[in-house]
Design an enzyme around this catalytic site. Structure first.
Site, PDB file in Angstrom:
ATOM      1  N   GLY A  41      16.840  35.808  38.767  1.00 10.75           N
ATOM      2  CA  GLY A  41      18.101  35.301  38.247  1.00 10.75           C
ATOM      3  C   GLY A  41      19.026  36.451  37.935  1.00 10.75           C
ATOM      4  N   GLY A  44      21.427  39.082  32.733  1.00  8.55           N
ATOM      5  CA  GLY A  44      21.793  38.357  31.520  1.00  8.55           C
ATOM      6  C   GLY A  44      21.550  36.859  31.575  1.00  8.55           C
ATOM      7  N   SER A  45      20.740  36.394  32.531  1.00 11.32           N
ATOM      8  CA  SER A  45      20.552  34.952  32.659  1.00 11.32           C
ATOM      9  C   SER A  45      19.478  34.406  31.713  1.00 11.32           C
ATOM     10  CB  SER A  45      20.208  34.595  34.105  1.00 11.32           C
ATOM     11  OG  SER A  45      19.076  35.313  34.522  1.00 11.32           O
ATOM     12  N   LYS A  47      16.058  35.789  31.479  1.00 14.11           N
ATOM     13  CA  LYS A  47      14.686  35.960  31.945  1.00 14.11           C
ATOM     14  C   LYS A  47      13.802  36.628  30.890  1.00 14.11           C
ATOM     15  CE  LYS A  47      16.065  38.490  35.401  1.00 14.11           C
ATOM     16  NZ  LYS A  47      17.508  38.493  35.105  1.00 14.11           N
ATOM     17  N   SER A  48      14.293  37.741  30.362  1.00 11.52           N
ATOM     18  CA  SER A  48      13.486  38.450  29.373  1.00 11.52           C
ATOM     19  C   SER A  48      13.260  37.581  28.143  1.00 11.52           C
ATOM     20  CB  SER A  48      14.167  39.749  28.963  1.00 11.52           C
ATOM     21  OG  SER A  48      14.296  40.595  30.069  1.00 11.52           O
ATOM     22  N   GLU A 175      10.118  42.963  34.983  1.00  9.42           N
ATOM     23  CA  GLU A 175      10.574  43.988  35.926  1.00  9.42           C
ATOM     24  C   GLU A 175       9.610  45.172  36.034  1.00  9.42           C
ATOM     25  OE1 GLU A 175      14.705  44.891  36.059  1.00  9.42           O
ATOM     26  OE2 GLU A 175      15.300  42.981  35.220  1.00  9.42           O
TER      27      GLU A 175
HETATM   28  N1  LIG Z   1      19.306  40.598  20.557  1.00  8.53           N
HETATM   29  C1  LIG Z   1      20.265  39.881  21.139  1.00  8.53           C
HETATM   30  N2  LIG Z   1      21.298  39.386  20.405  1.00  8.53           N
HETATM   31  C2  LIG Z   1      22.269  38.666  20.979  1.00  8.53           C
HETATM   32  N3  LIG Z   1      22.324  38.357  22.289  1.00  8.53           N
HETATM   33  C3  LIG Z   1      21.329  38.818  23.078  1.00  8.53           C
HETATM   34  C4  LIG Z   1      20.252  39.601  22.547  1.00  8.53           C
HETATM   35  N4  LIG Z   1      19.423  39.918  23.565  1.00  8.53           N
HETATM   36  C5  LIG Z   1      19.955  39.349  24.675  1.00  8.53           C
HETATM   37  N5  LIG Z   1      21.096  38.702  24.396  1.00  8.53           N
HETATM   38  C6  LIG Z   1      21.934  37.963  25.352  1.00  8.53           C
HETATM   39  O1  LIG Z   1      21.156  36.928  25.894  1.00  8.53           O
HETATM   40  C7  LIG Z   1      21.355  36.811  27.296  1.00  8.53           C
HETATM   41  C8  LIG Z   1      20.025  36.826  28.020  1.00  8.53           C
HETATM   42  O2  LIG Z   1      19.412  38.067  27.850  1.00  8.53           O
HETATM   43  P1  LIG Z   1      18.072  38.481  28.599  1.00  8.53           P
HETATM   44  O3  LIG Z   1      17.702  39.840  28.113  1.00  8.53           O
HETATM   45  O4  LIG Z   1      17.080  37.403  28.461  1.00  8.53           O
HETATM   46  O5  LIG Z   1      18.592  38.564  30.115  1.00  8.53           O
HETATM   47  P2  LIG Z   1      17.802  38.886  31.442  1.00  8.53           P
HETATM   48  O6  LIG Z   1      17.846  37.691  32.299  1.00  8.53           O
HETATM   49  O7  LIG Z   1      16.483  39.488  31.130  1.00  8.53           O
HETATM   50  O8  LIG Z   1      18.766  39.983  32.093  1.00  8.53           O
HETATM   51  P3  LIG Z   1      18.429  41.335  32.868  1.00  8.53           P
HETATM   52  O9  LIG Z   1      18.111  40.986  34.263  1.00  8.53           O
HETATM   53  O10 LIG Z   1      19.726  42.097  32.787  1.00  8.53           O
HETATM   54  O11 LIG Z   1      17.327  42.011  32.134  1.00  8.53           O
HETATM   55  C9  LIG Z   1      22.293  37.948  27.698  1.00  8.53           C
HETATM   56  O12 LIG Z   1      23.560  37.426  28.007  1.00  8.53           O
HETATM   57  C10 LIG Z   1      22.374  38.848  26.487  1.00  8.53           C
HETATM   58  O13 LIG Z   1      23.697  39.299  26.300  1.00  8.53           O
HETATM   59 MG   LIG Z   2      15.671  41.354  31.206  1.00  8.04          MG
END
Ligand SMILES: Nc1ncnc2c1ncn2[C@@H]1O[C@H](COP(=O)(O)OP(=O)(O)OP(=O)(O)O)[C@@H](O)[C@H]1O
Ligand SMILES: [Mg+2]
Ligand SMILES: Nc1ncnc2c1ncn2[C@@H]1O[C@H](COP(=O)(O)OP(=O)(O)OP(=O)(O)O)[C@@H](O)[C@H]1O
Ligand SMILES: [Mg+2]
Lengths: 286, 321, 268
Positions: A41, A44-45, A47-48, A175
């Site tokens: 995805g 920022g979608s 996943k983490s 990742e």
């Molecule tokens: N501690 C936090 N406080 C506020 N918002 C957060 C926090 N951590 C993540 N977010 C927001 O939540 C959304 C999802 O974050 P996440 O880290 O799950 O994305 P991701 O899919 O793992 O992205 P990436 O591929 O860049 O690692 C993002 O838009 C991010 O800005």
């Molecule tokens: Mg991530």
């Protein structure tokens, strides 16, 4: 059923009161045995955030996650009495940034940290450490080094080793291949495949590499803007035309096949999965 | 973890938000000095009133401030007890014997156990603790059947009581004032304001920009360090450390195993950060332009005038009385 | 003209880990080169030496004709922007917007210009909605985007990207590559450190490091075909070329197919 998400929503609290909704109505089931799942995805979608729910590192804002029969809800911890430790041994999570995961003075201490906490004796833990460090492509020399004085890719490998040493039932990797050299990436993916095939365990991998998805996954999950938008077979995913909308890409082998078909003005009778398959097809037409 | 971040900026629109950070910092200092000059309970109560009015007009919920006071509760309680017990001048206002007997001891133990197991069910833990302690004291002073284990004497004098009250209010005012500043000022603005105010220090060869940079990095890194602690906790939790369970001794060990990596990682971090700053052409003490600049409005002048008046009247009162 | 000239450079960490040995390398002005190599081969170390964050044990570095030493380091840094491998450790600002501004502030850009550039570059990396966010509230890829924007906005003559796109989604990655092509056209010298062959083929030249030594350095086309070197340094052949090798081994030759495969491996 090992892990089950039911109507999970998650918001990150923000100091200004405008909470950021990172997961929206997630429903998902993950089997204990024999799944090789990739989670993809756009940036920022969510996943983490999603995978951190899988070993109860975060609790859903609403909805519930059931991990090996233990139901995790928003107020689970406050009520007390729920032992989360056993869950964490069964579901091993490798973080996206290895820096967040390494905290001991030496690589050896870092790798044995998990096993020792779960009751493995010191000698056995060290034995495991010596084994896993080789599995991740580093030699024993590294055990003596400080995990903070390593190159980016080496840190990544050590952080993976730390979780492998715990021998979890489900392996979740955020990742794991970013920052690894191509051989390291292929070797590790092979290792995860072995864990999945030989030990019949479930492996979940977050990646941005579509080739990994196509080559290894038996199931693929796609996140988009906090929602789970696809859950199914990779082959089907790459034949839909949502790929563009979700900021994804098609695997190299598919794009090469298509390009060849287009430029040679032919049509192969099947979509090859590997370059060897494609070779056989090409051999036939010329 | 996040609630430890006291006084994090919250957006708003009141006059406090319209003010220049420089004038806010100066006003804060003026009011703090005034608070320190005041020496009687009635005066400091008036000061508290002024602070409450500022909160009211500034639209800052008192609960926010209360949350900010939480971490210093222990300190408050400590000074309070200290003052009450050790200052023995003025009129005697209260005087009682505290007697521990073989009958009250088990009762007290029961109360403590009861408190220990029920405390998690209330939201007002601190209040609950106070009530419990007060209850035990009352019991010790009023109820003493059976044979005596030990006995002591509690005397409370007017000066002690007043002193305790005074110091407590003063501390509350100081903390409230600084919380108002951080609640209503973005870290960037705060940094810039400090930098500008510290500028005159340049005359005595202290580099204001560097100090301001240090402060701003500290501000930038307080949430990050807490976050870091949080991440290490998560990392350790996912490898089998359980922070919610375990005996007191285990908890101490867990905290130690958290602090050590925190230190190492912080050093490593500051190293990386220095590298990142240098790589982007940051040279300490060298001129740089700023994204954010400050502008002084009428409201700033009025607030400063008001605070100067407060200070002046406080000084007058102090000299006259 | 060579904008970067590295001569006989060696470096070891704490005098025991030999990270680089006798590295020689020159980069022409306006050129785009890729540095490849296995994990721990010394790529990041090399980039830190170029901007003077580490001090070489022996050898020298010239940037734009000036020898890098303690006096010249600040001037040299003004010419080079670097995006580090870990986006987390390079976040200096309290918010995204402050972070993008940081480098420009140090280079004494006018305030109005800074504001304009923040808008422009945050849009380029698709982060305009996050300007007021704090670093810890960003996802991995989002941090990487901010780091890239902060460096691009400084408009330096040379930009080094140390695995700067490793956590971006395919579309984000492609748009950064497009952007690099654009700045290269405008005369900027670009050095990308990467493990991704598909990214490397876009550059003019490829340098391969192995255990701290340069084992290959040449035109992208030549290196792409150097199967032995690629293999021995943990790298991979691009799929179309792999197919070509399979065809060669089976003694099947078809010029048209060969041509198409070559075009495909160059991403055309
Ligand atoms: N501690 C936090 N406080 C506020 N918002 C957060 C926090 N951590 C993540 N977010 C927001 O939540 C959304 C999802 O974050 P996440 O880290 O799950 O994305 P991701 O899919 O793992 O992205 P990436 O591929 O860049 O690692 C993002 O838009 C991010 O800005
Ligand atoms: Mg991530
Ligand atoms: N701070 C340090 N202290 C000691 N040794 C280090 C340090 N940083 C890196 N090294 C070592 O120096 C060598 C080169 O590291 P470097 O970070 O340059 O590798 P790299 O090519 O960037 O690898 P990667 O692809 O994993 O990022 C490695 O063997 C590494 O273990
Ligand atoms: Mg590196």
């Amino acid at each position: 059923m090992a892990i089950k998400f039911e109507q999970v929503n998650f918001s990150y609290p923000s100091f200004d009161g405008t909470n950021f909704s990172a997961l929206k109505d997630i429903n998902l089931e993950i089997n204990e045995f024999g799944e090789f799942i990739t989670l993809i995805g756009e940036t920022g979608s969510g996943k983490s955030t999603l995978v951190q729910h899988m070993n109860a590192l975060v609790r859903p804002t609403t909805g519930s996650v059931t991990i090996y029969g233990i139901k995790i809800e928003n107020d689970t911890k406050k009520k007390g009495k729920v032992k989360l430790n056993p869950l964490r041994q069964r579901v091993g999570l490798v973080f996206q940034f290895p820096e967040y995961q390494l905290f001991e003075e030496t690589v050896l201490k870092d790798i044995i940290f998990g096993p020792k906490n779960f009751g493995v004796s010191n000698e056995d833990a060290i034995k495991r450490a010596k084994e896993v460090i080789k599995h991740v492509g580093l030699d024993e020399e590294y055990l003596k080094r400080s995990p903070f004085n390593l190159s980016g890719g080496e840190k990544k490998r050590v952080s993976i080793a730390g979780i492998l040493a715990m021998e979890p039932d489900i392996l979740v990797l955020d990742e794991p291949t970013s920052g690894l050299d191509p051989k390291g990436r292929d070797d590790l993916l092979k290792l995860f495949t072995d864990i999945h095939r030989k030990l019949n365990k479930t492996v979940i991998i977050i990646t941005h590499d579509m080739n990994t998805v196509y080559k290894y996954a038996s199931r693929v999950l796609v996140m988009n803007d906090g929602s789970l938008v696809y859950d199914g077979k990779p082959t089907e995913l790459f034949s839909t035309n949502n790929i563009e909308n979700w900021n994804l890409d098609i695997p190299d082998i598919i794009s090469i096949t298509r390009q060849l078909e287009e430029r040679l003005n032919i049509k192969f009778n099947s979509q090859p999965k590997t370059i060897e398959d494609l070779f056989i097809l090409v051999k036939e037409v010329i | 973890m996040k609630n430890i971040i006291i006084g994090q900026f919250i957006p708003g629109t009141s006059f406090l938000y319209k003010m220049d950070p420089r004038s806010k910092i100066i006003a804060l200092m003026l009011l703090m000095v005034s608070t320190f000059i005041l020496s009687s309970v009635s005066h400091i109560l008036i000061m508290l009133g002024v602070v409450l009015v500022i909160l009211k007009i500034g639209g800052i919920p008192v609960t926010r401030i209360a949350r900010g006071l939480k971490p210093i509760m222990i300190l408050l309680l400590f000074t309070f007890t200290f003052q009450i017990i050790f200052i023995k001048t003025g009129n005697l206002v209260f005087d009682t014997d505290l007697t521990l007997t073989y009958i009250t001891l088990p009762i007290i133990l029961l109360i403590v156990i009861f408190w220990y197991f029920t405390k998690r069910y209330t939201r007002f833990k601190f209040l609950y603790l106070l009530i419990t302690v007060f209850g035990i004291l009352t019991l010790l002073s009023l109820y003493n059947p059976g044979s005596i284990i030990s006995s002591s004497h509690l005397e409370i004098y007017q000066d002690g009581l007043e002193g305790a009250f005074f110091i407590m209010i003063r501390l509350i005012i100081i903390v409230t004032l600084s919380t108002i500043l951080t609640l209503t000022t973005k870290p960037t603005d705060l940094n810039l304001g400090l930098e500008k105010i510290l500028k005159p220090l340049g005359i005595i060869r202290i580099n204001a920009e560097e100090i301001a940079m240090i402060i701003s990095i500290a501000l930038r890194y307080i949430p990050t360090l807490l976050d870091e602690a949080n991440k290490i906790m998560l990392a350790q939790a996912s490898r089998g450390v359980d922070f919610s369970e375990g005996k007191f001794k285990d908890k101490i060990m867990q905290i130690i195993s958290l602090l050590v990596p925190m230190f190492i990682i912080s050093f490593k971090r500051s190293d990386d950060l220095a590298n990142a700053m240098e790589a982007r052409s940051f040279v300490p003490g060298k001129r740089r332009t700023r994204l954010h600049t400050l502008s002084w409005h009428n409201i700033d002048t009025s607030v400063i005038v008001f605070c100067v008046l407060v200070l002046a009247s406080v000084i007058t009162v102090r000299i006259m009385l | 003209m060579n904008i970067i000239e590295i001569k006989d450079l060696s470096f070891s960490y704490q005098d025991e880990i030999q990270a680089l040995s006798n590295v020689n390398l020159s980069v022409k002005k306006g050129e785009w080169i890729s540095i490849l190599g296995h994990n721990g081969s010394g790529k990041s170390t090399l980039s830190k030496l170029i901007i003077g964050l580490l001090k070489a044990d022996s050898g020298k570095i010239l940037v734009d004709g000036v020898i890098l030493n303690e006096e010249s380091v600040h001037d040299i840094r003004r010419k080079i922007g670097i995006v580090f491998q870990n986006p987390d450790n390079q976040f200096v600002g309290v918010t995204v917007e402050d972070d993008i501004a940081f480098g420009m502030e140090n280079l004494c850009f006018q305030q109005s210009e800074i504001i304009e550039k923040i808008k422009e570059y945050s849009k380029k990396v698709d982060m305009s909605d996050y300007l007021k966010k704090e670093p810890h509230a960003l996802s991995g890829g989002q941090k990487q985007r901010v780091a890239i924007a902060g460096i691009l906005a400084m408009k330096t003559d040379i930009i080094i990207f140390d695995e700067a796109t490793s956590m971006l989604d395919p579309k984000g990655r492609a748009s950064i590559m497009e952007y690099i092509k654009e700045i290269k056209k405008a005369g900027v010298t670009v050095i990308t450190i990467t493990h991704d062959m598909k990214e490397a083929v876009l550059s003019d030249r490829i340098v391969i490091l192995k255990e701290g030594r340069v084992i290959a350095c040449g035109e992208t086309n030549d290196i792409l075909n150097d199967k032995e070197t690629l293999n021995s340094s943990n790298l991979e052949l691009l799929l179309p070329l792999k197919l070509q090798y399979l065809l060669d081994e089976a003694n099947i030759s078809n010029d048209k197919v060969k041509d198409i495969l070559w075009q495909l491996s160059l991403n055309k």
